[in-house]
Scaffold this active site. Structure first.
Site, PDB file in Angstrom:
ATOM      1  N   CYS A  34       0.892  -1.125   0.193  1.00  0.00           N
ATOM      2  CA  CYS A  34       0.092  -0.156   0.058  1.00  0.00           C
ATOM      3  C   CYS A  34       1.035   1.229   0.041  1.00  0.00           C
ATOM      4  CB  CYS A  34      -1.081  -0.113   1.422  1.00  0.00           C
ATOM      5  SG  CYS A  34      -1.823   1.498   1.393  1.00  0.00           S
ATOM      6  N   CYS A  83      -0.178   4.039   2.536  1.00  0.00           N
ATOM      7  CA  CYS A  83       0.020   3.709   3.943  1.00  0.00           C
ATOM      8  C   CYS A  83       1.589   3.734   4.170  1.00  0.00           C
ATOM      9  CB  CYS A  83      -0.294   2.417   4.287  1.00  0.00           C
ATOM     10  SG  CYS A  83      -2.129   1.864   3.855  1.00  0.00           S
ATOM     11  N   ASP A  84       2.268   3.240   3.182  1.00  0.00           N
ATOM     12  CA  ASP A  84       3.773   3.125   3.564  1.00  0.00           C
ATOM     13  C   ASP A  84       4.737   3.847   2.747  1.00  0.00           C
ATOM     14  OD1 ASP A  84       2.964   1.265   5.421  1.00  0.00           O
ATOM     15  OD2 ASP A  84       3.061  -0.299   3.829  1.00  0.00           O
TER      16      ASP A  84
END
Length: 555
Positions: A136, A139-140
């Protein structure tokens, strides 16, 4: 024993297909419930920017889903968090059983469970998840700022996310198994024309390796057989590898019940009906050629319209009034879903922290508060500390039950500046926020206040007892403000803290605490730390987190 509620329609899944189905069902005044086992919005919330949704030039994936969700709930459709584990679809009344143990009954069901990211399967992929392997970008992505990043895949997601990741990485290399991208040329050009992105065709990942972090990757040219080894650049601890190689349908619990194709996708007719009357399917979970947001939304509309006809005919045959009493439809429980436009809150701070529309959405929630709560900021004289004071002061002004206090932090407190929720008796509730809980984490703060000073999120009585029996535990949850999975984990851990005075649950914005990232070797979020146990990466349910705490104390 109370009579079981009978819905006209239950939609399983709250991605674009499920939300679209809920929208059409709500407009048709069907008594409708949407059940989602994970994040409302589905895979779209992992998409940094959506460029190809009609009439929208470009939009953040989470924002698009928030807007769609608001449309649905405005029509009185409830969204409930539960994971359906058993389907009894025989007969005119369909019964679904959730992980919570609750049973749901409906005249008709639409399966819109979507599909999950597919793993490649090379050696080291599972071992280094959270230590360099990621799935993701929203997200990261920021955790790989200034590092080399590889993107594995050759479709829409690979091209679009490679372009997005280039804003963080020093360079992005796309690893494409074929001799070209499989997506349209204009989509591929975002990656191909980006000066910080390069592409390796006819290439696959053979294996990855490392110590604490991912440090080595071996690639193989599937035409020539030539192998190439990449080792982390001098001065870097690790590099990133983001996987975008398609999806796997979420149909495991439907095997042997519905007709599936050889890859597990549900077979439907042109109306979205499956092999069982009254059961429909829509979105990425069905057998079809194109899986996009727009096609999922279309599938949901088609299935809901067909389900409406089925329900009307069944009611006419049974002599049941056609239209549901919409005034009695369940309302959306606070904390189960959110209409907040988190991306606006996450924007760089200028003027007020909370836009007027967010204020308006929060005030009805806070109107349900029954007790006072003190928002105590522990300061450390930094610019971030001043910003946290500013944010909390503005947040506290939203309701008379919220009271703001700021004071210098004691010398023994880690992770500063920090916000703590103090109950009406002056007790520390154990709900802590290190950093500024904006972005997606605004949800965590709202739920924290609701659980401490309001009715609180409803959970099963046996789960409450399990939580109250837990020994004293320190839980830390490493987050990124752009991560849509993180708030659910933070909220679950903090729900435990709200019920058990021996538990502390601290949200930690890892952007501001690089030493913790380095100590725990964190390259993915959410990252849950229970005492000194190994980090737990990824989305976790309340049941899974309680079990992890129980296991921690059995050692």
């Amino acid at each position: 024993m109370a009579e079981q509620h009978l819905y006209d329609l239950i939609v399983v899944g709250a991605g674009p297909a499920g939300l679209s189905a809920g929208l059409y069902a709500g407009r048709a005044t069907l008594d409708t419930l949407i059940i989602e086992g994970d994040t409302v919005g589905g895979q779209v919330t992992t998409t940094s920017v959506v460029y190809n949704y009609p009439a929208v030039e470009k939009i953040d994936g989470t924002q698009l889903m928030n807007q769609m969700q608001k449309q649905v709930t405005d029509f009185g459709v409830a969204i409930k968090h539960d994971k359906i584990q058993a389907f009894d679809l025989d007969g005119e009344i369909k019964k679904l059983t959730g992980k919570s143990g609750q049973e749901y009954h409906a005249r008709s069901v639409i399966i819109a469970t979507g599909a999950n990211p597919r793993k490649v399967g090379f050696p080291g992929e599972n071992e280094f998840r959270g230590r360099g392997i990621a799935y993701c970008s929203t997200c990261d992505g920021e955790l790989f700022t200034g590092l080399q990043v590889f993107v594995v895949g050759g479709g829409y997601a690979a091209a679009e996310e490679a372009d997005y990741l280039s804003r963080f990485a020093k360079h992005v290399t796309v690893i494409v198994r074929g001799d070209r991208f499989k997506c349209p040329v204009l989509t591929a050009k975002r990656a191909i024309d980006n000066p910080k992105v390069s592409v390796e065709y006819n290439t696959e990942v053979k294996k990855v390796d490392g110590d604490d972090y991912l440090t080595t990757a071996t690639f193989i040219n599937n035409k020539t057989g030539k192998e190439t080894v990449y080792h982390v650049d001098d001065g870097d601890q690790t590099f990133g590898m983001f996987i975008y190689v398609g999806t796997q349908p979420a149909t495991k619990s439907l095997t042997g019940i519905l007709d599936l194709d050889d890859r597990g996708y549900i077979k439907t007719d042109e109306d979205g009906q499956t092999n069982i009357k009254g059961i429909y399917a829509a979105g990425d979970v069905i057998h079809k050629n194109l899986r996009q947001i727009v096609t999922a939304a279309s599938d949901g509309a088609v299935a809901a319209t067909a389900a409406e006809r089925y329900i009307m005919l069944q009611k006419e045959r049974q002599g049941v009034p056609i239209h549901a009493d919409t005034d009695k439809q369940p309302t959306q429980p606070v904390g189960q879903t959110s209409n907040l436009d988190q991306q606006e809150v996450a924007a760089p701070h200028e003027g007020n922290w909370l836009p007027a529309e967010i204020d308006q959405q929060l005030k009805p929630i806070f109107a349900r508060l029954t007790k006072d709560v003190q928002l105590q900021v522990l300061t450390n004289g930094t610019q971030l500390s001043d910003q946290l004071v500013s944010f909390v002061n503005e947040f506290a002004a939203l309701d008379k039950h919220l009271h703001f206090e700021s004071k210098p932090a004691p010398a023994d407190i880690q992770y500063l500046p920090q916000l703590r929720l103090i109950d009406a008796a002056g007790n520390d509730t154990g709900l802590h926020y290190a950093g500024i809980p904006t972005g997606h984490e605004l949800n965590s703060l709202v739920l924290g206040v609701y659980n401490v000073a309001g009715p609180g999120q409803t959970i099963a009585p046996d789960m409450v007892e399990r939580i109250k029996q837990l020994p004293a535990t320190n839980i830390r949850i490493g987050v990124s403000l752009t991560c849509h999975f993180c708030p659910d984990v933070v909220a679950a851990c903090q729900r435990m803290a709200s019920l058990n005075p021996g538990i502390t649950a601290t949200m930690i914005d890892l952007q501001h605490f690089p030493d913790l990232r380095k100590e725990k070797k964190i390259m993915s979020v959410p990252a849950t730390m229970i005492g000194d146990d190994p980090v737990i990466f990824g989305s976790q349910s309340l049941d899974e987190l309680v079990a992890a705490v129980e296991k921690h104390h059995q050692k």
